[in-house]
Design a protein around this motif. Structure first.
Motif, PDB file in Angstrom:
ATOM      1  N   TYR A 140      -5.801  12.546  -7.930  1.00  0.00           N
ATOM      2  CA  TYR A 140      -6.743  11.517  -7.492  1.00  0.00           C
ATOM      3  C   TYR A 140      -6.158  10.798  -6.290  1.00  0.00           C
ATOM      4  N   VAL A 141      -6.971  10.642  -5.241  1.00  0.00           N
ATOM      5  CA  VAL A 141      -6.510  10.076  -3.976  1.00  0.00           C
ATOM      6  C   VAL A 141      -7.177   8.731  -3.729  1.00  0.00           C
ATOM      7  N   ILE A 142      -6.373   7.710  -3.495  1.00  0.00           N
ATOM      8  CA  ILE A 142      -6.898   6.427  -3.063  1.00  0.00           C
ATOM      9  C   ILE A 142      -6.282   6.082  -1.718  1.00  0.00           C
ATOM     10  N   SER A 143      -6.952   5.210  -0.980  1.00  0.00           N
ATOM     11  CA  SER A 143      -6.476   4.823   0.338  1.00  0.00           C
ATOM     12  C   SER A 143      -5.991   3.381   0.327  1.00  0.00           C
ATOM     13  N   VAL A 144      -4.891   3.149   1.009  1.00  0.00           N
ATOM     14  CA  VAL A 144      -4.386   1.787   1.178  1.00  0.00           C
ATOM     15  C   VAL A 144      -5.451   0.896   1.814  1.00  0.00           C
ATOM     16  N   LEU A 164      -1.382  10.713  -9.050  1.00  0.00           N
ATOM     17  CA  LEU A 164      -2.083   9.766  -8.190  1.00  0.00           C
ATOM     18  C   LEU A 164      -1.450   9.799  -6.805  1.00  0.00           C
ATOM     19  N   VAL A 165      -2.290   9.916  -5.776  1.00  0.00           N
ATOM     20  CA  VAL A 165      -1.827   9.887  -4.394  1.00  0.00           C
ATOM     21  C   VAL A 165      -2.340   8.604  -3.751  1.00  0.00           C
ATOM     22  N   ILE A 166      -1.411   7.781  -3.286  1.00  0.00           N
ATOM     23  CA  ILE A 166      -1.754   6.553  -2.560  1.00  0.00           C
ATOM     24  C   ILE A 166      -1.596   6.881  -1.088  1.00  0.00           C
ATOM     25  N   ASN A 167      -2.714   7.079  -0.418  1.00  0.00           N
ATOM     26  CA  ASN A 167      -2.730   7.655   0.924  1.00  0.00           C
ATOM     27  C   ASN A 167      -2.912   6.592   2.018  1.00  0.00           C
ATOM     28  N   LYS A 168      -2.667   7.017   3.235  1.00  0.00           N
ATOM     29  CA  LYS A 168      -2.818   6.190   4.439  1.00  0.00           C
ATOM     30  C   LYS A 168      -1.889   4.983   4.416  1.00  0.00           C
ATOM     31  N   THR A 169      -0.662   5.212   4.001  1.00  0.00           N
ATOM     32  CA  THR A 169       0.304   4.113   3.927  1.00  0.00           C
ATOM     33  C   THR A 169       0.577   3.503   5.303  1.00  0.00           C
ATOM     34  N   ASP A 170       0.344   4.270   6.352  1.00  0.00           N
ATOM     35  CA  ASP A 170       0.559   3.747   7.704  1.00  0.00           C
ATOM     36  C   ASP A 170      -0.372   2.596   8.039  1.00  0.00           C
ATOM     37  N   LEU A 171      -1.474   2.477   7.302  1.00  0.00           N
ATOM     38  CA  LEU A 171      -2.452   1.419   7.594  1.00  0.00           C
ATOM     39  C   LEU A 171      -2.133   0.097   6.908  1.00  0.00           C
ATOM     40  N   ALA A 172      -1.149   0.091   6.024  1.00  0.00           N
ATOM     41  CA  ALA A 172      -0.853  -1.109   5.248  1.00  0.00           C
ATOM     42  C   ALA A 172      -0.705  -2.369   6.102  1.00  0.00           C
ATOM     43  N   PRO A 173       0.095  -2.356   7.171  1.00  0.00           N
ATOM     44  CA  PRO A 173       0.256  -3.577   7.957  1.00  0.00           C
ATOM     45  C   PRO A 173      -1.011  -4.007   8.681  1.00  0.00           C
ATOM     46  N   HIS A 174      -1.922  -3.057   8.895  1.00  0.00           N
ATOM     47  CA  HIS A 174      -3.143  -3.360   9.655  1.00  0.00           C
ATOM     48  C   HIS A 174      -4.271  -3.889   8.775  1.00  0.00           C
ATOM     49  N   VAL A 175      -4.188  -3.642   7.482  1.00  0.00           N
ATOM     50  CA  VAL A 175      -5.262  -4.088   6.574  1.00  0.00           C
ATOM     51  C   VAL A 175      -4.773  -5.138   5.574  1.00  0.00           C
ATOM     52  N   GLY A 176      -3.544  -5.587   5.752  1.00  0.00           N
ATOM     53  CA  GLY A 176      -3.010  -6.627   4.879  1.00  0.00           C
ATOM     54  C   GLY A 176      -2.696  -6.154   3.475  1.00  0.00           C
ATOM     55  N   ALA A 177      -2.383  -4.875   3.326  1.00  0.00           N
ATOM     56  CA  ALA A 177      -2.065  -4.333   1.998  1.00  0.00           C
ATOM     57  C   ALA A 177      -0.554  -4.356   1.774  1.00  0.00           C
TER      58      ALA A 177
END
Length: 220
Positions: A140-144, A164-177
């Motif tokens: 199962y894939v979720i996005s940051v 579980l795949v937690i994807n798009k970790t590169d976006l964390a600083p840009h979306v406040g995650a």
């Protein structure tokens, strides 16, 4: 040769979906399921190993077309196909997976040496899961980008999947995650079951996902 392949040759019966392991890949729209498959295939298609790909969409062949173009010349065109569910995506992977089972059977009969099928669900909600008759292993894939509260919402997809795949970790600083929060909540709701943080752009974590598939499915 797998045990099921040996049994089908011994009995002389036609091969079916039961003779080929299937990894189901589900997750919400935009979580990166198709991108994950694009990155996984080179890790899994080693040596003479043969893979088939199936992409589910409600009314289009969009994701299947993306995969066909990505693996043109590497995977036979008729081993990369779409299934149009005509209804909510979970219908074709959970309630009535007949169309997908038929497609896997079609692959199995056309390619006796087929080793694995990666089956992508259409984008769905956190409650989406795969019928155990269809998928031997469920990613199962979720996005940051969906927010760092996704794991603690405890959807069946997040809690019950094999990986579980937690994807798009590169976006964390840009979306406040907060990735630390996501990991903490993931460990709590999954009770020690595995998860991997990934970034498909630079392939962070992709090899780890491939290793789970090889260990739990191909060499199980």
């Amino acid at each position: 040769m797998s045990r099921t392949e040996e049994e089908s040759e011994t009995t002389g019966r036609p091969r079916t979906y039961r003779d080929v392991p299937v990894v189901g890949i589900g997750g919400p729209v935009g979580s990166g399921k198709t991108s994950l498959i694009q990155r996984l295939v080179p890790y899994l298609q080693t040596g003479d190993r043969q893979l088939g790909l199936i992409a589910n969409d409600i009314l289009t062949q969009e994701d299947a077309t993306v995969l066909k173009e990505a693996f043109a010349g590497e995977i036979p065109d008729d081993l990369v196909q779409g299934v149009e569910t005509g209804a909510c995506p979970h219908t074709g992977i959970r309630e009535d997976p007949t169309m997908n089972l038929d497609k896997v059977t079609e692959y199995a009969q056309a390619y006796p040496d087929l080793d694995l099928v990666l089956l992508e669900s259409g984008g769905d909600n956190l409650a989406a899961t795969f019928n155990p008759e269809l998928a031997d292993y469920f990613i199962y894939v979720i996005s940051v980008a969906e927010g760092d509260d996704i794991p603690r919402k405890r959807g069946p997809g997040v809690v019950d999947c094999d990986l579980l795949v937690i994807n798009k970790t590169d976006l964390a600083p840009h979306v406040g995650a907060d990735l630390d929060v996501m990991e903490r909540d993931t460990e709590e709701v999954r009770g020690g079951r595995p998860y991997v943080l990934t970034d498909c752009k630079d392939e962070t974590g992709i090899e780890a996902v491939a290793e789970y598939v090889e260990r739990e499915v191909l060499f199980a």
